[in-house]
Design an enzyme around this catalytic site. Structure first.
Site, PDB file in Angstrom:
ATOM      1  N   ARG A 125      57.158  32.121  63.767  1.00 52.55           N
ATOM      2  CA  ARG A 125      55.835  32.739  63.990  1.00 52.55           C
ATOM      3  C   ARG A 125      55.748  34.152  63.427  1.00 52.55           C
ATOM      4  O   ARG A 125      54.944  34.964  63.858  1.00 52.55           O
ATOM      5  CB  ARG A 125      55.460  32.759  65.470  1.00 52.55           C
ATOM      6  CG  ARG A 125      55.352  31.386  66.076  1.00 52.55           C
ATOM      7  CD  ARG A 125      54.486  31.416  67.321  1.00 52.55           C
ATOM      8  NE  ARG A 125      54.533  30.117  67.973  1.00 52.55           N
ATOM      9  CZ  ARG A 125      55.446  29.791  68.881  1.00 52.55           C
ATOM     10  NH1 ARG A 125      56.355  30.664  69.272  1.00 52.55           N
ATOM     11  NH2 ARG A 125      55.429  28.594  69.413  1.00 52.55           N
ATOM     12  N   LYS A 143      45.928  37.866  53.031  1.00 50.81           N
ATOM     13  CA  LYS A 143      45.622  36.426  52.906  1.00 50.81           C
ATOM     14  C   LYS A 143      46.836  35.751  52.300  1.00 50.81           C
ATOM     15  O   LYS A 143      47.256  36.093  51.192  1.00 50.81           O
ATOM     16  CB  LYS A 143      44.412  36.207  51.984  1.00 50.81           C
ATOM     17  CG  LYS A 143      43.072  36.378  52.676  1.00 50.81           C
ATOM     18  CD  LYS A 143      41.951  35.896  51.761  1.00 50.81           C
ATOM     19  CE  LYS A 143      40.600  36.129  52.372  1.00 50.81           C
ATOM     20  NZ  LYS A 143      39.499  35.758  51.459  1.00 50.81           N
ATOM     21  N   GLU A 164      39.874  41.333  37.654  1.00 48.50           N
ATOM     22  CA  GLU A 164      39.708  41.795  39.047  1.00 48.50           C
ATOM     23  C   GLU A 164      39.440  43.304  39.071  1.00 48.50           C
ATOM     24  O   GLU A 164      38.696  43.798  39.914  1.00 48.50           O
ATOM     25  CB  GLU A 164      40.940  41.438  39.895  1.00 48.50           C
ATOM     26  CG  GLU A 164      41.276  39.945  39.961  1.00 48.50           C
ATOM     27  CD  GLU A 164      40.235  39.082  40.701  1.00 48.50           C
ATOM     28  OE1 GLU A 164      39.311  39.633  41.324  1.00 48.50           O
ATOM     29  OE2 GLU A 164      40.354  37.836  40.636  1.00 48.50           O
ATOM     30  N   LYS A 179      40.390  47.812  47.683  1.00 50.36           N
ATOM     31  CA  LYS A 179      40.633  46.588  48.452  1.00 50.36           C
ATOM     32  C   LYS A 179      41.103  46.945  49.859  1.00 50.36           C
ATOM     33  O   LYS A 179      40.661  46.353  50.849  1.00 50.36           O
ATOM     34  CB  LYS A 179      41.658  45.687  47.749  1.00 50.36           C
ATOM     35  CG  LYS A 179      41.964  44.443  48.588  1.00 50.36           C
ATOM     36  CD  LYS A 179      42.125  43.179  47.844  1.00 50.36           C
ATOM     37  CE  LYS A 179      42.263  42.000  48.800  1.00 50.36           C
ATOM     38  NZ  LYS A 179      42.820  40.808  48.186  1.00 50.36           N
ATOM     39  N   GLU A 196      37.159  38.725  56.862  1.00 46.00           N
ATOM     40  CA  GLU A 196      36.021  38.326  56.024  1.00 46.00           C
ATOM     41  C   GLU A 196      34.790  37.913  56.825  1.00 46.00           C
ATOM     42  O   GLU A 196      34.168  36.880  56.575  1.00 46.00           O
ATOM     43  CB  GLU A 196      36.426  37.205  55.041  1.00 46.00           C
ATOM     44  CG  GLU A 196      35.498  37.148  53.836  1.00 46.00           C
ATOM     45  CD  GLU A 196      36.043  36.310  52.677  1.00 46.00           C
ATOM     46  OE1 GLU A 196      37.233  36.428  52.364  1.00 46.00           O
ATOM     47  OE2 GLU A 196      35.253  35.562  52.107  1.00 46.00           O
ATOM     48  N   ARG A 206      34.190  41.990  53.240  1.00 47.30           N
ATOM     49  CA  ARG A 206      35.277  41.434  52.429  1.00 47.30           C
ATOM     50  C   ARG A 206      34.743  40.416  51.433  1.00 47.30           C
ATOM     51  O   ARG A 206      35.336  40.196  50.378  1.00 47.30           O
ATOM     52  CB  ARG A 206      36.361  40.832  53.333  1.00 47.30           C
ATOM     53  CG  ARG A 206      37.606  40.459  52.550  1.00 47.30           C
ATOM     54  CD  ARG A 206      38.826  40.170  53.399  1.00 47.30           C
ATOM     55  NE  ARG A 206      39.962  39.867  52.529  1.00 47.30           N
ATOM     56  CZ  ARG A 206      41.222  39.851  52.889  1.00 47.30           C
ATOM     57  NH1 ARG A 206      41.559  40.147  54.115  1.00 47.30           N
ATOM     58  NH2 ARG A 206      42.178  39.555  52.022  1.00 47.30           N
ATOM     59  N   ASN A 220      34.281  38.662  46.406  1.00 53.73           N
ATOM     60  CA  ASN A 220      34.044  37.387  45.721  1.00 53.73           C
ATOM     61  C   ASN A 220      33.028  37.517  44.583  1.00 53.73           C
ATOM     62  O   ASN A 220      32.554  36.500  44.072  1.00 53.73           O
ATOM     63  CB  ASN A 220      33.567  36.326  46.711  1.00 53.73           C
ATOM     64  CG  ASN A 220      34.642  35.989  47.713  1.00 53.73           C
ATOM     65  OD1 ASN A 220      35.817  35.937  47.363  1.00 53.73           O
ATOM     66  ND2 ASN A 220      34.258  35.794  48.963  1.00 53.73           N
ATOM     67  N   HIS A 267      33.057  35.129  41.833  1.00 52.49           N
ATOM     68  CA  HIS A 267      34.012  34.079  42.182  1.00 52.49           C
ATOM     69  C   HIS A 267      33.375  32.734  42.524  1.00 52.49           C
ATOM     70  O   HIS A 267      34.004  31.698  42.350  1.00 52.49           O
ATOM     71  CB  HIS A 267      34.918  34.540  43.333  1.00 52.49           C
ATOM     72  CG  HIS A 267      35.986  35.505  42.888  1.00 52.49           C
ATOM     73  ND1 HIS A 267      35.702  36.715  42.286  1.00 52.49           N
ATOM     74  CD2 HIS A 267      37.338  35.433  42.932  1.00 52.49           C
ATOM     75  CE1 HIS A 267      36.821  37.342  42.003  1.00 52.49           C
ATOM     76  NE2 HIS A 267      37.837  36.589  42.385  1.00 52.49           N
ATOM     77  N   HIS A 305      34.945  29.700  40.681  1.00 52.59           N
ATOM     78  CA  HIS A 305      35.574  28.543  41.338  1.00 52.59           C
ATOM     79  C   HIS A 305      34.969  27.244  40.817  1.00 52.59           C
ATOM     80  O   HIS A 305      35.679  26.242  40.644  1.00 52.59           O
ATOM     81  CB  HIS A 305      35.423  28.637  42.864  1.00 52.59           C
ATOM     82  CG  HIS A 305      36.211  29.765  43.453  1.00 52.59           C
ATOM     83  ND1 HIS A 305      35.865  30.388  44.624  1.00 52.59           N
ATOM     84  CD2 HIS A 305      37.316  30.402  43.018  1.00 52.59           C
ATOM     85  CE1 HIS A 305      36.735  31.356  44.892  1.00 52.59           C
ATOM     86  NE2 HIS A 305      37.628  31.384  43.920  1.00 52.59           N
ATOM     87  N   HIS A 313      42.472  32.029  36.122  1.00 52.69           N
ATOM     88  CA  HIS A 313      41.546  32.480  37.158  1.00 52.69           C
ATOM     89  C   HIS A 313      40.752  33.696  36.659  1.00 52.69           C
ATOM     90  O   HIS A 313      39.532  33.768  36.817  1.00 52.69           O
ATOM     91  CB  HIS A 313      42.328  32.823  38.430  1.00 52.69           C
ATOM     92  CG  HIS A 313      41.478  33.311  39.563  1.00 52.69           C
ATOM     93  ND1 HIS A 313      40.506  32.535  40.144  1.00 52.69           N
ATOM     94  CD2 HIS A 313      41.443  34.507  40.204  1.00 52.69           C
ATOM     95  CE1 HIS A 313      39.908  33.220  41.099  1.00 52.69           C
ATOM     96  NE2 HIS A 313      40.456  34.428  41.150  1.00 52.69           N
TER      97      HIS A 313
END
Ligand code: NAD
Length: 372
Positions: free
Chosen positions: A133, A155, A197, A237, A247, A251, A255, A258, A262, A275
């Protein structure tokens, strides 16, 4: 609250803290030679054993030097190599890495050091989050993208056959060390991936970044300026994720471009575009959509980077309806609308839910014509 201290360990290594969840502090070091702080950071755990999860290509180039440094500092490193590429963000590779941790006698204080790009960082982060954990995590990003984006914000995760990044956890590293020495060997395409980015941060938060970023269009140079660029992006960031770790709001600004990207990546089975390439095309589409929705943004800040992203994409024009359909499937889109990040002006993003298909089609058409 984000606290950025101006303390510099030396002229080329900068340091700041990211405080998230009110309880966790992540120390960020960036600059030429910053990897030298790794031993002092992992000494904090009072463990001899150190688990290294390292990208195979990075291992080939730097692995021996890193393990020798750790051995000379009295540590016992155990090394697990991660094959390069998105396919390593899989349940199988996650389990192999978890097995590696237990085979090496992991306990709750054993530090795990992720050395590589976003693939290694995301996988290793999820391993650190799930073994017992949570064991201490140190991120050593070695790509531009990982230094300005993926190593920050907590993330972590892997892919599922149903889609990218569908399994994961929010898990903050204790330390991030972005040593720009690694970037000297980064392939040009990976450099452009990180640049996309960086351009995004210019668009959503700091338009002055465009001029600084333009100095690095063709790759590694000017270490001090490059460090400044990385620190500024990491700071943006960090500020956003500090305010909105999970998010729920701001946040999502990260995107920008994005939702389009995607769709493009998915339509082309994640094979044709990196990407970053998809993100750049997506940002051109999002810029057009912002203007169609009432803004009057000058295109030149974004277009000054166009040369790196001319990708022969006109064959995709007949597939625009499919691209739009993919956008409706995006996990952030709800109730027959497409959720996108638009700009009121540079540095002033907003979230919008688009229902008018023709606006999306026109934006795709513009982006494909522009990036051809
Ligand atoms: N967690 C997040 O918040 C977040 C944010 C953005 C992207 N991501 C994830 O990041 C991943 C992409 O990361 P990436 O662009 O860093 O790609 P990557 O990790 O696949 O690395 C790209 C390539 O560069 C090579 N490489 C890495 N460092 C090198 C170096 N110093 N010298 C030479 N070669 C080197 C790798 O072997 C690989 O072939 C995606 O899986 C994406 O989902 C995560």
């Amino acid at each position: 609250m984000l606290k950025i201290s101006s303390r510099k360990s030396n002229k080329l290594v900068h340091h700041f803290n990211i405080d998230t969840s009110g309880t966790h502090t992540c120390q960020v070091y960036a600059g030429h030679g910053s990897l030298s702080v790794l031993p002092e950071r992992i000494r904090l755990y009072n463990q001899k054993k150190v688990l290294l999860l390292i990208d195979e290509n990075v291992d080939e180039l730097y692995g021996q030097r890193i393990t020798e440094m750790l051995v000379s500092e009295g540590f016992v490193p155990a090394v697990h190599k991660i094959p390069p590429g998105e396919t390593s963000k899989s349940a199988g590779k996650w389990l192999e890495a978890v097995d590696f941790c237990f085979d090496n006698g992991v306990n709750r204080k054993t530090p795990l050091v992720a050395i590589g790009g976003g693939v290694t960082g995301d996988l290793a982060g999820y391993v650190a989050a799930s073994v017992m954990r949570g064991i201490p995590l140190v991120q050593v990003p070695t790509t531009l993208l990982a230094m300005v984006d993926s190593s920050l914000g907590g993330k972590t995760g892997i892919n599922h056959p149903s889609g990218k990044n569908l399994i994961g956890a929010f898990y903050q590293p204790d330390t991030i060390i972005s040593d720009i020495v690694f970037l000297e060997t980064l392939p040009a395409r990976e450099w452009r991936c990180g640049m996309a980015e960086i351009i995004k941060y210019g668009a959503i938060a700091d338009p002055e970044l465009f001029a600084l970023a333009a100095r690095f269009k063709s790759g590694y140079s000017e270490p001090a300026k490059l460090t400044e660029l990385i620190i500024r992006c990491a700071g943006i960031k960090a500020a956003i994720v500090t305010e909105d770790e999970k998010e729920a709001g701001k946040r999502a600004w990260l995107n920008f471009g994005h939702t389009f990207a995607h769709a493009l990546e998915s339509l082309t089975d994640y094979r044709r575009f990196s990407h970053g390439e998809a993100v750049y095309i997506g940002m051109v589409a999002a810029l057009k959509l912002s203007n169609l929705a009432g803004a009057s943004l000058d295109e030149s800040p974004l277009f000054q980077f166009l040369d790196g992203y001319k990708l022969k994409v006109l064959d995709l024009k007949p597939r625009i309806p499919d691209l739009v359909a993919k956008m409706f499937l995006d996990k952030k889109s709800l109730n027959n609308t497409v959720r996108v990040v638009l700009l009121n002006s540079y540095g002033q993003p907003r979230i919008d839910d688009i229902t008018d298909l023709s606006l999306l089609e026109k934006s795709w058409d513009f982006a494909l014509e522009t990036c051809n």
